[in-house]
Design an enzyme around this catalytic site. Structure first.
Site, PDB file in Angstrom:
ATOM      1  N   GLU A 168       0.829  -1.217   0.000  1.00  0.00           N
ATOM      2  CA  GLU A 168       0.000   0.000   0.000  1.00  0.00           C
ATOM      3  C   GLU A 168       0.863   1.267   0.000  1.00  0.00           C
ATOM      4  OE1 GLU A 168      -3.697   0.109   1.960  1.00  0.00           O
ATOM      5  OE2 GLU A 168      -4.008  -2.041   1.798  1.00  0.00           O
TER       6      GLU A 168
HETATM    7  C1  LIG Z   1       2.416  -9.730   0.610  1.00  0.00           C
HETATM    8  C2  LIG Z   1       2.021  -8.651  -0.319  1.00  0.00           C
HETATM    9  C3  LIG Z   1       0.682  -8.373  -0.507  1.00  0.00           C
HETATM   10  C4  LIG Z   1       0.289  -7.400  -1.408  1.00  0.00           C
HETATM   11  N1  LIG Z   1      -1.051  -7.197  -1.653  1.00  0.00           N
HETATM   12  C5  LIG Z   1      -1.418  -6.398  -2.690  1.00  0.00           C
HETATM   13  C6  LIG Z   1      -2.784  -6.319  -3.094  1.00  0.00           C
HETATM   14  O1  LIG Z   1      -3.673  -6.937  -2.484  1.00  0.00           O
HETATM   15  N2  LIG Z   1      -3.102  -5.555  -4.162  1.00  0.00           N
HETATM   16  C7  LIG Z   1      -2.166  -4.855  -4.858  1.00  0.00           C
HETATM   17  O2  LIG Z   1      -2.513  -4.200  -5.813  1.00  0.00           O
HETATM   18  N3  LIG Z   1      -0.854  -4.905  -4.492  1.00  0.00           N
HETATM   19  C8  LIG Z   1      -0.469  -5.670  -3.435  1.00  0.00           C
HETATM   20  N4  LIG Z   1       0.866  -5.742  -3.082  1.00  0.00           N
HETATM   21  C9  LIG Z   1       1.838  -5.018  -3.875  1.00  0.00           C
HETATM   22  C10 LIG Z   1       2.529  -3.868  -3.182  1.00  0.00           C
HETATM   23  O3  LIG Z   1       1.639  -2.814  -2.982  1.00  0.00           O
HETATM   24  C11 LIG Z   1       3.772  -3.491  -3.965  1.00  0.00           C
HETATM   25  O4  LIG Z   1       4.691  -4.523  -3.766  1.00  0.00           O
HETATM   26  C12 LIG Z   1       4.350  -2.160  -3.572  1.00  0.00           C
HETATM   27  O5  LIG Z   1       3.514  -1.137  -3.992  1.00  0.00           O
HETATM   28  C13 LIG Z   1       5.756  -1.956  -4.119  1.00  0.00           C
HETATM   29  O6  LIG Z   1       5.807  -2.201  -5.478  1.00  0.00           O
HETATM   30  P1  LIG Z   1       6.970  -3.142  -6.094  1.00  0.00           P
HETATM   31  O7  LIG Z   1       6.967  -4.384  -5.307  1.00  0.00           O
HETATM   32  O8  LIG Z   1       6.763  -3.239  -7.528  1.00  0.00           O
HETATM   33  O9  LIG Z   1       8.276  -2.378  -5.789  1.00  0.00           O
HETATM   34  P2  LIG Z   1       8.974  -1.221  -6.696  1.00  0.00           P
HETATM   35  O10 LIG Z   1       7.962  -0.200  -7.056  1.00  0.00           O
HETATM   36  O11 LIG Z   1       9.717  -1.854  -7.788  1.00  0.00           O
HETATM   37  O12 LIG Z   1       9.974  -0.592  -5.658  1.00  0.00           O
HETATM   38  C14 LIG Z   1      11.261  -1.134  -5.367  1.00  0.00           C
HETATM   39  C15 LIG Z   1      11.988  -0.176  -4.441  1.00  0.00           C
HETATM   40  O13 LIG Z   1      12.169   1.081  -5.077  1.00  0.00           O
HETATM   41  C16 LIG Z   1      11.644   2.122  -4.298  1.00  0.00           C
HETATM   42  N5  LIG Z   1      11.104   3.148  -5.176  1.00  0.00           N
HETATM   43  C17 LIG Z   1      10.283   3.025  -6.227  1.00  0.00           C
HETATM   44  N6  LIG Z   1      10.021   4.220  -6.782  1.00  0.00           N
HETATM   45  C18 LIG Z   1      10.691   5.140  -6.045  1.00  0.00           C
HETATM   46  C19 LIG Z   1      10.838   6.553  -6.121  1.00  0.00           C
HETATM   47  N7  LIG Z   1      10.193   7.266  -7.045  1.00  0.00           N
HETATM   48  N8  LIG Z   1      11.630   7.165  -5.213  1.00  0.00           N
HETATM   49  C20 LIG Z   1      12.262   6.443  -4.272  1.00  0.00           C
HETATM   50  N9  LIG Z   1      12.149   5.114  -4.147  1.00  0.00           N
HETATM   51  C21 LIG Z   1      11.386   4.472  -5.034  1.00  0.00           C
HETATM   52  C22 LIG Z   1      10.559   1.467  -3.489  1.00  0.00           C
HETATM   53  O14 LIG Z   1      10.251   2.217  -2.321  1.00  0.00           O
HETATM   54  C23 LIG Z   1      11.210   0.145  -3.170  1.00  0.00           C
HETATM   55  O15 LIG Z   1      12.059   0.290  -2.083  1.00  0.00           O
HETATM   56  C24 LIG Z   1       1.268  -6.664  -2.122  1.00  0.00           C
HETATM   57  C25 LIG Z   1       2.615  -6.914  -1.904  1.00  0.00           C
HETATM   58  C26 LIG Z   1       3.004  -7.898  -1.028  1.00  0.00           C
HETATM   59  C27 LIG Z   1       4.461  -8.168  -0.846  1.00  0.00           C
END
Ligand SMILES: Cc1cc2nc3c(=O)[nH]c(=O)nc-3n(C[C@H](O)[C@H](O)[C@H](O)COP(=O)(O)OP(=O)(O)OC[C@H]3O[C@@H](n4cnc5c(N)ncnc54)[C@H](O)[C@@H]3O)c2cc1C
Lengths: 247, 380
Positions: B363
Site C-alpha cells: 500500500e
Molecule cells: C504480501 C504482499 C501483498 C500485497 N497485496 C497487494 C494487493 O492486495 N493488491 C495490490 O494491488 N498490491 C499488493 N501488493 C503489492 C505492493 O503494494 C507493492 O509490492 C508495492 O507497492 C511496491 O511495489 P513493487 O513491489 O513493484 O516495488 P517497486 O515499485 O519496484 O519498488 C522497489 C523499491 O524502489 C523504491 N522506489 C520506487 N520508486 C521510487 C521513487 N520514485 N523514489 C524512491 N524510491 C522508489 C521502493 O520504495 C522500493 O524500495 C502486495 C505486496 C506484497 C508483498
C-alpha cells in the site's frame, strides 16, 4: 418464559487494587469496569437457550443495582444480546440490600440467573438471598442448564462429580463456570444496537443494609522465591519448617 | 480536544482483543509455518461483523467510524497480521471503494455480500512491472461496446484465491495515460481467469497472495465503477484510506512486540536481576513505548480527520510511513530483548518482526509515503 440475568459491574480482573480514606473505601479512579465474569457466562448461556428454544423463551433481560456509572457495562450486556435492561437506581451496599432490590424486579421472571459470586467482593450471597426473598427454589453451583418444552434441567457440581436436577420455574440458578464454554463476544451489529435497546431505570425500594465495610487490607506482597541447592535437603527442610512454617 | 474513546469504540476494541487473545493465538504459529489460510477465523470474524465495519448499514455494514476500525485492526495485529491484512483489504480498499463510488445496483449485487463477510474481496492494482509507479498499467480493458475485454497480469494480490469479487485497475485508453485507466468489478468465476502459485512469503504467511492472469475476460460495462477514466483516481483515493488500516496494523504489530518485551523483561534474570532493571534494556523499552504511542496518535488523528470529512491524505501517509518504520525498529529490538529465545518461534517476536517488514512495502512503500508527504510540503 422470561429469563433475568443479575449482572454485576466489577473492576477488570487485572485492576491494581488501591484504597482511599484510610483503607475504608475502594479507589475507583482509572478503573476499567466489566461484567462480572460469571454473570457474563450466565448471560451467554441464557442467549443460547433462548436461540434454541424456538420461541419458548421470549426474552432475556439484564438487571443491575447501581448508579448511572454502571450503564456502559449494562449496555455491553445488551450488545452481547440481551433484549432489554433494568437498572435499579441505588448504591449496592451489601448482599442483602442488593438481593432485596433485585427481588422487586425478579418477581416477574421465570428463570433468574445470578453468578456464584462477584469477582470484586466474592460474597457468594446474592443468589441464595434473592431466592429467599422471592420464596422460590434456588439451585446452587449450576454448571449446565437446558430448557426443553418448558422443562428445565440443570447440572450441579457436587463432590466428586455432577448431578442433573429437574426444576420447576420460577427459580433462581446460582451459576458457576462450565455453564457455557466462553462468554460471547459482542458482534458489531449488537454493539451498534445497544443504545437503541430499552434500558429502564427503576427507583430503589426501602431496605436497610445489614452490614457495612469497616476497613480493607491488601494481601501481603508475595515473598521472593528462594533457591536451595538440590543437594542441600537439610537446608530445605529447615526453611520449610522454621521460615515458611509449612511443616 | 477529546482523547476519550466512545463506549462503542471501547466495546469494539475489547471484542477484537478478546477474539485475538482467545482464538487467533491458538493456531497463529502453526498457520504461519504451514502458510495455511485462516478459513475458520475469517468466517468467525465475518459473523462478528469485522469484515464490513464501515459500510453503510443500508448495505448490511456496521456503519462504524474509522477510529473503531483502526482500533480493531490494531488489536488483531498484536497477535496475527495475516488475519488483519485480509480484514484491511476487505474493509478499507474493497468495501470502502464500492461504498463510496459504486452505484446502487453494484452495491446491492456485490457490496452487501462483502459487508456481511459472506464474500471476500480483493484489490488488484500492482503488476509485475507496475508497483510503486501504478500509472504504468499494462493490464488492458478494451471497450467492446457492451463489455470490456480484460487482458494482463496482476501481482501480489492479497486474498486472490479466497475472494469472489475483484476490483481490477486496468488501462482502457493508453494514449490518455493514467486518465485512461478504469476500475472494474470482476467476478472471480468469470472464464479466462487463472492464478499463479501461492507466494511463499517471509511473513503474513497465512494470508493468501497470488498473481492473477486475465485472458480475454469479458466484464459487463455496468461493472465499471465511476466514469470512464476514473480508475487511477479511484485507486489513489482508496489507498489513502487503506493506509490508515496498514498504519493501524503496524501499530498493532509494534504494540504486540512491546507488550511481550515488557513481560519478558520482568521475568528473565541476568546478573542477579530482571533484565528490565538493566538500564540498557529499560531504555530500549522506553524508546519502544514512545514510538508506539506516537504511531497510535498518528493513526487516530488520520482516522479522526477521515471521520470528520477533512482531508486526510497526508496524515494517512505520515501515519503509515511512521508506524511501519517504527514497527520494524520495535520488533527488531523486541527480538534483541528476548535474546536467543527471540530468535525461535515460541516467543512470537521473530514472527512479528517478519510481519512488520511488509508494512513498509505494501500500500505504498515508506519511500512512496515520503514522496507524498514532501510533495505536499513543497506545493505552492
Ligand atoms: C504480501 C504482499 C501483498 C500485497 N497485496 C497487494 C494487493 O492486495 N493488491 C495490490 O494491488 N498490491 C499488493 N501488493 C503489492 C505492493 O503494494 C507493492 O509490492 C508495492 O507497492 C511496491 O511495489 P513493487 O513491489 O513493484 O516495488 P517497486 O515499485 O519496484 O519498488 C522497489 C523499491 O524502489 C523504491 N522506489 C520506487 N520508486 C521510487 C521513487 N520514485 N523514489 C524512491 N524510491 C522508489 C521502493 O520504495 C522500493 O524500495 C502486495 C505486496 C506484497 C508483498
Amino acid at each position: 418464559m422470561k429469563i433475568l440475568i443479575c449482572l454485576s459491574n466489577v473492576p477488570d480482573t487485572t485492576t491494581k487494587v488501591k484504597f482511599t480514606g484510610d483503607n475504608t473505601a475502594f479507589d475507583k479512579t482509572g478503573v476499567q469496569w466489566i461484567i462480572n465474569p460469571w454473570d457474563e457466562l450466565a448471560l451467554t448461556r441464557a442467549l443460547e437457550i433462548k436461540e434454541a428454544s424456538g420461541g419458548a423463551i421470549s426474552s432475556v433481560t439484564v438487571a443491575t443495582v447501581g448508579g448511572t456509572e454502571v450503564e456502559p457495562t449494562m449496555r455491553k450486556g445488551l450488545a452481547i444480546g440481551a433484549d432489554d435492561a433494568i437498572r435499579i437506581d441505588a448504591d449496592p451496599k451489601d448482599a442483602y440490600y442488593v438481593a432485596a432490590q433485585l427481588a422487586e424486579v425478579a418477581k416477574d421472571f421465570d428463570i433468574v440467573m445470578a453468578g456464584i459470586e462477584a469477582s470484586d467482593y466474592n460474597g457468594s450471597a446474592v443468589g441464595g438471598m434473592l431466592a429467599e426473598f422471592l420464596n422460590v427454589p434456588s439451585v446452587s453451583s449450576v454448571s449446565g442448564m437446558n430448557v426443553e418444552g418448558g422443562n428445565v434441567t440443570v447440572t450441579r457440581e457436587i463432590d466428586g462429580g455432577s448431578e442433573k436436577v429437574g426444576v420447576e420455574a420460577p427459580f433462581v440458578a446460582v451459576v458457576q463456570k462450565g455453564i457455557t464454554k466462553e462468554p460471547r463476544i459482542p458482534a458489531m451489529r449488537g454493539i451498534m444496537m445497544a443504545r437503541k435497546k430499552p434500558l429502564k431505570v427503576v427507583p430503589a425500594v426501602e431496605v436497610e443494609a445489614l452490614t457495612e465495610f469497616a476497613t480493607y487490607e491488601l494481601p501481603e506482597p508475595k515473598a521472593a522465591c528462594k533457591m536451595v541447592d538440590a543437594d542441600n535437603v537439610r537446608e530445605l527442610v529447615d526453611l520449610l519448617k522454621n521460615e515458611a512454617k509449612a511443616l | 480536544m477529546d482523547f476519550n474513546l466512545t463506549e462503542e469504540q471501547i466495546m469494539i476494541q475489547q471484542a477484537a482483543r478478546d477474539y485475538a487473545e482467545r482464538e487467533l493465538i491458538q493456531d497463529v504459529s502453526e498457520r504461519d509455518a504451514k502458510a495455511e489460510y485462516p478459513t475458520q477465523h475469517i468466517k468467525n470474524i465475518a459473523e462478528l461483523g469485522f469484515l464490513g465495519m464501515m459500510v453503510d448499514p443500508a448495505y448490511d455494514g456496521g456503519g462504524m467510524d474509522t477510529i473503531s476500525y483502526a482500533l480493531a485492526i490494531e488489536e488483531f495485529s498484536k497477535i496475527d497480521s495475516s488475519v488483519s491484512v485480509i480484514m484491511s483489504v476487505q474493509n478499507s480498499l474493497v468495501n470502502y471503494g464500492l461504498d463510496k463510488y459504486g452505484t446502487h445496483e453494484q452495491k446491492e449485487k456485490y457490496l452487501k455480500a462483502l459487508a456481511r463477510g459472506e464474500a471476500i474481496g480483493a484489490f488488484l492494482l500492482s503488476e509485475p512491472e507496475a508497483g510503486s509507479d501504478a500509472t504504468m498499467q499494462r493490464t488492458t480493458a478494451v471497450d467492446k461496446g457492451d463489455h470490456y475485454l480484460l487482458n494482463g497480469t496482476k501481482n501480489w494480490i492479497t486474498s486472490a484465491n479466497a475472494a469472489s469479487y475483484y476490483l481490477v485497475i486496468a488501462q482502457s485508453q493508453p494514449e490518455m495515460g493514467h486518465k485512461g485507466i478504469n476500475v472494474l468489478i470482476v467476478e472471480k468465476e468469470s472464464s479466462g481467469i487463472s492464478l499463479g502459485p501461492h507466494e511463499d512469503k517471509m511473513g503474513m504467511r497465512s494470508s493468501d497472495t497470488h498473481s492473477v492472469m486475465f485472458q480475454d475476460v469479458k466484464v459487463p460495462k455496468e461493472n465499471r465503477i465511476g466514469e470512464e477514466g476514473f480508475g487511477f483516481s479511484f485507486a489513489m483515493k482508496t489507498l489513502e484510506g487503506g493506509r490508515i488500516g496498514i498504519a493501524a496494523q503496524a501499530t498493532g504489530i509494534a504494540t504486540g512486540a512491546l507488550e511481550r518485551s515488557i513481560k519478558y523483561s520482568k521475568e528473565r534474570k541476568a546478573f542477579g536481576k530482571p533484565i528490565g532493571n538493566h538500564q540498557a534494556i529499560g531504555f530500549k523499552l522506553s524508546d519502544m513505548a514512545v514510538k508506539v504511542e506516537a504511531a497510535r496518535n498518528f493513526v487516530l488523528k488520520a482516522a479522526w480527520l477521515k471521520d470528520n470529512n477533512m482531508p486526510f491524505g497526508v496524515a494517512s501517509a505520515m501515519a503509515k510511513q511512521y508506524a511501519a518504520d517504527i514497527a520494524m525498529e520495535v520488533t527488531t529490538e523486541a527480538v534483541q530483548i528476548h535474546g536467543g529465545y527471540g530468535y525461535v518461534k515460541e516467543y512470537h517476536v521473530e514472527r512479528l518482526m517478519r510481519e512488520a517488514k511488509l508494512t513498509q512495502i505494501y500500500e505504498g512503500t515508506s519511500e512512496i509515503q515520503k514522496i507524498v508527504i514532501s510533495r505536499s510540503l513543497l506545493q505552492d
